[in-house]
Write an enzyme that holds these catalytic residues in place. Structure first.
Site, PDB file in Angstrom:
ATOM      1  N   HIS A  23       0.837  -1.207   0.000  1.00 25.14           N
ATOM      2  CA  HIS A  23       0.000   0.000   0.000  1.00 25.14           C
ATOM      3  C   HIS A  23       0.868   1.251   0.000  1.00 25.14           C
ATOM      4  CE1 HIS A  23      -2.874  -3.040   1.566  1.00 25.14           C
ATOM      5  NE2 HIS A  23      -3.724  -2.369   0.822  1.00 25.14           N
TER       6      HIS A  23
HETATM    7  S1  FES Z   1       2.465  -0.971   2.852  1.00 26.69           S
HETATM    8 FE1  FES Z   1       1.316  -2.711   3.375  1.00 26.69          FE
HETATM    9  S2  FES Z   1       2.716  -4.222   4.008  1.00 26.69           S
HETATM   10 FE2  FES Z   1       3.860  -2.469   3.516  1.00 26.69          FE
END
Ligand code: FES
Length: 200
Positions: free
Chosen positions: A157
């Site tokens: 993400h």
């Molecule tokens: S941003 Fe989701 S696991 Fe790293």
């Protein structure tokens, strides 16, 4: 006559069994020797958390290696002076620039989060959902923006970490990456998973 033949057969068989046993003994000792001499922990012991010894002498400045400890990736990055200089320039963009959250042993609670400034040892596991972020050491690449001074980018993400593994503000990961216990056995030999004093 028949009895004599049986006796000969029996003694031949005994000889054969004795020879086979001796050869087996040599083979077993031969197979065991490299394991004992190398003093490497077994795969099962490693999985259970045995410390891992790493030779870091060949890591070029600006590059990192990835080793496994407790089934997780541990990154060892040899930072250049330029990388170290850039670390001090974006504190206001970080969620925890001075490492207030105890994500590192006391001896790494400093501006570089390391024992030696040039060598960062860090668990390569994102503090969001546990992905392994991607090493992006280049400065200002098109996809990460003009302010990017090198670090790690998590594909899950989009969490971002600088080259001291400190998390940026406004990303899903809540904290800096974890620095595992470690210590130097010599200038080039590092032990990950054990920071006890005295002999290793
Ligand atoms: S941003 Fe989701 S696991 Fe790293």
């Amino acid at each position: 006559m028949r009895e004599m033949t049986d006796n000969v057969d029996r003694s031949k068989r005994r000889l054969l069994i004795a020879a086979t046993t001796a050869a087996g003994g040599v083979a077993a000792a031969g197979a065991g020797a490299p394991f004992v001499l190398s003093l490497m922990p077994s795969e099962r012991a490693k999985a259970a958390g045995a410390p891992v010894e790493v030779d870091i002498g060949a890591i070029e400045p600006g590059t990192m290696i990835n080793v496994e400890w407790q089934g997780k990736p541990v990154w060892i990055l040899r930072r250049t002076q330029e990388m170290l200089d850039l670390l001090a320039k974006h504190d206001d963009e970080l969620a925890d620039p001075t490492s207030e959250v105890p994500q590192q042993p006391d001896y790494c609670n400093n501006s570089t989060r390391s024992i030696k400034p040039e060598v960062l040892v860090v668990l390569g596991v994102c503090t969001h959902l546990g992905c392994s972020p991607t090493f992006r050491p280049e400065v200002a690449p098109a996809d990460l923006g003009a302010n990017w001074a090198g670090g790690w980018f998590c594909p899950c993400h989009g969490s971002r970490f600088d080259l001291a593994a400190r998390v940026f503000k406004g990303v899903p990961a809540p904290t800096n990456l974890i620095i595992p216990p470690h210590k130097y056995l010599s200038d080039t030999r590092l032990l990950i998973g054990d920071d006890s004093k005295g002999d290793a």
